[in-house]
Design an enzyme around this catalytic site. Structure first.
Site, PDB file in Angstrom:
ATOM      1  N   CYS A  85       0.826  -1.199  -0.012  1.00  0.00           N
ATOM      2  CA  CYS A  85      -0.072  -0.021   0.104  1.00  0.00           C
ATOM      3  C   CYS A  85       0.970   1.096  -0.171  1.00  0.00           C
ATOM      4  CB  CYS A  85      -1.003  -0.187   1.376  1.00  0.00           C
ATOM      5  SG  CYS A  85      -1.703   1.587   1.635  1.00  0.00           S
ATOM      6  N   CYS A  88       1.411   4.075   3.884  1.00  0.00           N
ATOM      7  CA  CYS A  88       2.549   4.426   5.064  1.00  0.00           C
ATOM      8  C   CYS A  88       3.710   3.906   4.165  1.00  0.00           C
ATOM      9  CB  CYS A  88       1.976   3.525   6.265  1.00  0.00           C
ATOM     10  SG  CYS A  88       0.385   3.829   7.221  1.00  0.00           S
ATOM     11  N   CYS A 167      -7.881   0.233   8.012  1.00  0.00           N
ATOM     12  CA  CYS A 167      -6.552   0.929   7.765  1.00  0.00           C
ATOM     13  C   CYS A 167      -6.024   1.212   9.069  1.00  0.00           C
ATOM     14  CB  CYS A 167      -6.711   2.180   6.664  1.00  0.00           C
ATOM     15  SG  CYS A 167      -5.368   3.230   6.924  1.00  0.00           S
ATOM     16  N   GLN A 291      -6.841  19.959   8.376  1.00  0.00           N
ATOM     17  CA  GLN A 291      -5.905  18.889   8.952  1.00  0.00           C
ATOM     18  C   GLN A 291      -6.248  17.773   9.527  1.00  0.00           C
ATOM     19  OE1 GLN A 291      -2.687  19.981   8.989  1.00  0.00           O
ATOM     20  NE2 GLN A 291      -3.047  22.276   8.709  1.00  0.00           N
ATOM     21  N   TYR A 320      -3.747  31.101   2.282  1.00  0.00           N
ATOM     22  CA  TYR A 320      -4.128  29.785   2.080  1.00  0.00           C
ATOM     23  C   TYR A 320      -4.687  29.481   3.483  1.00  0.00           C
ATOM     24  CZ  TYR A 320       0.085  30.262  -0.999  1.00  0.00           C
ATOM     25  OH  TYR A 320       0.869  30.988  -1.814  1.00  0.00           O
ATOM     26  N   GLU A 342      -8.221  32.281   0.553  1.00  0.00           N
ATOM     27  CA  GLU A 342      -8.273  30.802   0.122  1.00  0.00           C
ATOM     28  C   GLU A 342      -9.007  30.916  -1.240  1.00  0.00           C
ATOM     29  OE1 GLU A 342      -7.862  27.830   1.697  1.00  0.00           O
ATOM     30  OE2 GLU A 342      -8.821  27.032  -0.394  1.00  0.00           O
ATOM     31  N   ASP A 389       0.350  29.156   4.716  1.00  0.00           N
ATOM     32  CA  ASP A 389       0.279  27.686   4.979  1.00  0.00           C
ATOM     33  C   ASP A 389      -0.130  27.044   3.619  1.00  0.00           C
ATOM     34  OD1 ASP A 389      -0.279  25.223   5.599  1.00  0.00           O
ATOM     35  OD2 ASP A 389      -1.844  25.616   7.146  1.00  0.00           O
ATOM     36  N   CYS A 416       3.761  21.423   4.662  1.00  0.00           N
ATOM     37  CA  CYS A 416       3.771  19.893   5.161  1.00  0.00           C
ATOM     38  C   CYS A 416       4.867  19.601   3.964  1.00  0.00           C
ATOM     39  CB  CYS A 416       2.402  19.438   4.471  1.00  0.00           C
ATOM     40  SG  CYS A 416       1.684  19.868   2.915  1.00  0.00           S
TER      41      CYS A 416
HETATM   42  C1  LIG Z   1      -2.104  23.090   3.542  1.00  0.00           C
HETATM   43  S1  LIG Z   1      -3.717  23.912   3.371  1.00  0.00           S
HETATM   44  C2  LIG Z   1      -3.917  24.828   4.775  1.00  0.00           C
HETATM   45  C3  LIG Z   1      -5.230  25.230   5.202  1.00  0.00           C
HETATM   46  C4  LIG Z   1      -5.265  25.835   6.597  1.00  0.00           C
HETATM   47  N1  LIG Z   1      -4.441  26.950   7.082  1.00  0.00           N
HETATM   48  C5  LIG Z   1      -5.591  24.691   7.549  1.00  0.00           C
HETATM   49  O1  LIG Z   1      -4.558  24.709   8.826  1.00  0.00           O
HETATM   50  O2  LIG Z   1      -6.594  23.987   7.662  1.00  0.00           O
HETATM   51  C6  LIG Z   1      -3.737  24.823   1.901  1.00  0.00           C
HETATM   52  C7  LIG Z   1      -4.954  25.548   1.664  1.00  0.00           C
HETATM   53  O3  LIG Z   1      -4.434  26.443   0.358  1.00  0.00           O
HETATM   54  C8  LIG Z   1      -5.688  26.235  -0.504  1.00  0.00           C
HETATM   55  N2  LIG Z   1      -5.038  26.801  -1.962  1.00  0.00           N
HETATM   56  C9  LIG Z   1      -4.321  25.973  -2.589  1.00  0.00           C
HETATM   57  N3  LIG Z   1      -3.749  27.002  -3.429  1.00  0.00           N
HETATM   58  C10 LIG Z   1      -3.970  28.004  -3.377  1.00  0.00           C
HETATM   59  C11 LIG Z   1      -3.852  29.383  -4.202  1.00  0.00           C
HETATM   60  N4  LIG Z   1      -3.031  29.340  -5.102  1.00  0.00           N
HETATM   61  N5  LIG Z   1      -4.343  30.428  -3.479  1.00  0.00           N
HETATM   62  C12 LIG Z   1      -5.149  30.314  -2.097  1.00  0.00           C
HETATM   63  N6  LIG Z   1      -5.293  29.212  -1.620  1.00  0.00           N
HETATM   64  C13 LIG Z   1      -4.931  28.142  -2.115  1.00  0.00           C
HETATM   65  C14 LIG Z   1      -6.039  24.956  -0.373  1.00  0.00           C
HETATM   66  O4  LIG Z   1      -7.412  24.798  -0.977  1.00  0.00           O
HETATM   67  C15 LIG Z   1      -6.145  24.647   1.000  1.00  0.00           C
HETATM   68  O5  LIG Z   1      -7.287  25.079   1.716  1.00  0.00           O
END
Ligand SMILES: C[S@@+](CC[C@H](N)C(=O)[O-])C[C@H]1O[C@@H](n2cnc3c(N)ncnc32)[C@H](O)[C@@H]1O
Length: 465
Positions: A85, A88, A167, A291, A320, A342, A389, A416
């Site tokens: 798989c 992991c 899982c 998350q 983001y 976002e 983020d 991440c």
């Molecule tokens: C890693 S997640 C973080 C979300 C939030 N900070 C959290 O902790 O739940 C990244 C986020 O960025 C958004 N995203 C991706 N590309 C983007 C862009 N070009 N402009 C704005 N948001 C974006 C995704 O939809 C997602 O919600």
């Protein structure tokens, strides 16, 4: 003697290898005459016999045929499909060693890609409160082989489904729902979607659960909206799993491997689930990011809150922002003039509802950070704290250019992917100096790790710090 960079092995060769360590993608590495060979699912210190499955200029990849002598870090993997798989990579490594290796790999990324000295800035990885059954979300691939339904995750680097009845990293409700779906699929006349031909209907299945609320969403991703059996399916799911709080159908007609389409229909319940972070409650749509390790969220956001110096009541911009979770976590503790950006409109709808639900003031803007952030920074000036983020690919260069130009006193970069984080930290220098990088293990048993990097605006040249 082989030419430099040319593999000293061919596909199909069998070799004895000593595993030296792990690399960023999660595979282990051995060397043959100095030539790197990547081996998935192996553990540092293992002596193995492996079969070469591919060669490229500069590296080869091999699969374990036999562990001849297990390394001192090797443990018995819990999952029967570990090593086929793609979910992991590190179950054969004890949890304490996983955590230590995550710190080492972040250090390596900071050094190699970011040109940063990790000494003095990198802190040891904070472990997850639970190393098993921590995930609140899963997307199952579905297909049929010999008339039998397969439900599971893909093999690494392939679209072969590994059929899995349960899982070990999923929360209990996700596994219960998996059992229900496996039971029901043969009773309904669905055809699995075929990526190659575009024929069929059912593309995938997902579940999301609220760790703090017990709410459960089941979603079917389908090629079109036609679902005559919808009411019967809903009834059957509810009868088998009375705890389900919403069932949705996401319509995804486009080819390609994006997980979701643009339209989601609530077949039963509100079409969202609620989750709690401390005293706050969040509503989460099918399309919105949240998350995945709910029990570790407070650990992660706690690091962000510490770095934001909330006692100074900073103005915060959360780029983001998803469902507004970081923005509102900070607003609840004293941040003011909070703005989130976002791209997913459903997530922004959630974020606005979440502000209202929790009695907090914040503005949420829908659009791409690369398009909106430069304008917001010019129109409103730099915030005291700018949170970034982004997804795994990191920030677009124009985002980093706008951030450097605006010069917020502090930037908190949540990531991440340590490699794109390190790349972006390098691009933000010399305007910003990295004060600290705190890895947080949001993804036990896998090679993934989250990091909170805290950046401070550098003093202008010629001034004392
Ligand atoms: C890693 S997640 C973080 C979300 C939030 N900070 C959290 O902790 O739940 C990244 C986020 O960025 C958004 N995203 C991706 N590309 C983007 C862009 N070009 N402009 C704005 N948001 C974006 C995704 O939809 C997602 O919600």
């Amino acid at each position: 003697m082989a030419k430099k960079g040319t593999a000293p092995v061919r596909v199909g060769d069998r070799r004895e290898l000593e595993i030296e360590g792990l690399v960023g993608g999660g595979e282990a590495i051995a060397r043959l005459d100095g030539f790197p060979i990547f081996v998935p699912y192996a553990v540092p210190g293992d002596r193995i016999r492996a079969r070469v499955i591919s060669t490229k200029p500069g590296y080869a990849r091999a699969l374990i045929e036999e562990v001849l002598a297990p390394g001192p870090l090797r443990v018995q993997p819990e999952c029967p499909v570990f090593s086929t798989c793609g979910g992991c990579q590190w179950q054969a490594l004890g949890y304490a060693d996983q955590v230590e290796w995550k710190t080492r790999l972040v250090a390596e990324a900071l050094q190699r890609t970011g040109g940063l000295d990790p000494a003095g800035i990198l802190k040891p990885t904070l472990p997850s409160p639970s190393p098993w059954h921590y995930r609140n979300k899963v997307h199952w691939a579905v297909g049929k082989a010999g008339g039998k339904w397969l439900v599971g995750l893909y093999e690494p680097r392939s679209h072969q489904i590994v059929d899995a009845p349960t899982c070990r990293i999923q929360g209990e409700a996700n596994n219960q729902m998996l059992a229900v779906v496996r039971e029901l699929l043969p009773r309904f006349d669905f055809e699995p979607y075929d990526e190659a031909t575009g024929a069929g209907w059912l593309r995938s299945i997902f579940t999301k659960t609220g760790h703090g609320t017990g709410e459960v969403m089941l979603g079917l991703v389908t090629k079109n909206e036609f679902f005559d059996a919808g009411p019967a399916f809903v009834e059957a799911v509810r009868a088998a799993f009375p705890g389900v709080t919403t069932i949705v159908q996401n319509v995804h007609p486009e080819p390609g491997n994006k997980l979701l389409g643009r339209e989601t229909i609530a077949l039963f319940g509100p079409g969202v689930i609620r989750e709690k972070i401390g005293p706050l409650e969040f509503s989460i749509s099918a399309e919105a990011f949240f998350q995945v390790n709910a029990a570790a969220i407070e650990l992660l956001y706690g690091e962000v809150a510490k770095a934001a110096h909330l006692e100074t009541k900073p103005r915060v911009l959360d780029a983001y922002c998803g469902t507004g979770s970081i923005a509102l976590f900070l607003a609840a503790q004293g941040a003011r003039d909070v703005v989130g950006i976002e791209i997913v409109d459903k997530a922004v709808e959630d974020a606005r509802a979440n502000a209202t639900r929790n009695g907090l003031e914040a503005r949420f803007l829908v659009g791409a950070v690369e398009a909106l952030l430069p304008k917001v920074l010019v129109a409103e000036g730099a915030p005291d704290v700018l949170v970034l983020d982004p997804p795994r690919k990191g920030c677009e260069p124009e985002v980093l250019a706008a951030v450097a130009k605006a010069g917020a006193a502090r930037v908190i970069y949540v990531s991440c992917n340590p490699v794109t984080l390190a790349r972006d930290l390098k691009l933000l220098a010399p305007t910003y100096v990295v004060e600290s990088v705190q890895p947080v293990d949001m993804f036990p048993q896998t090679a993934h790790v989250e990091c909170v990097a805290v950046l401070k605006k550098a003093a202008p040249a010629g001034t004392a710090q």
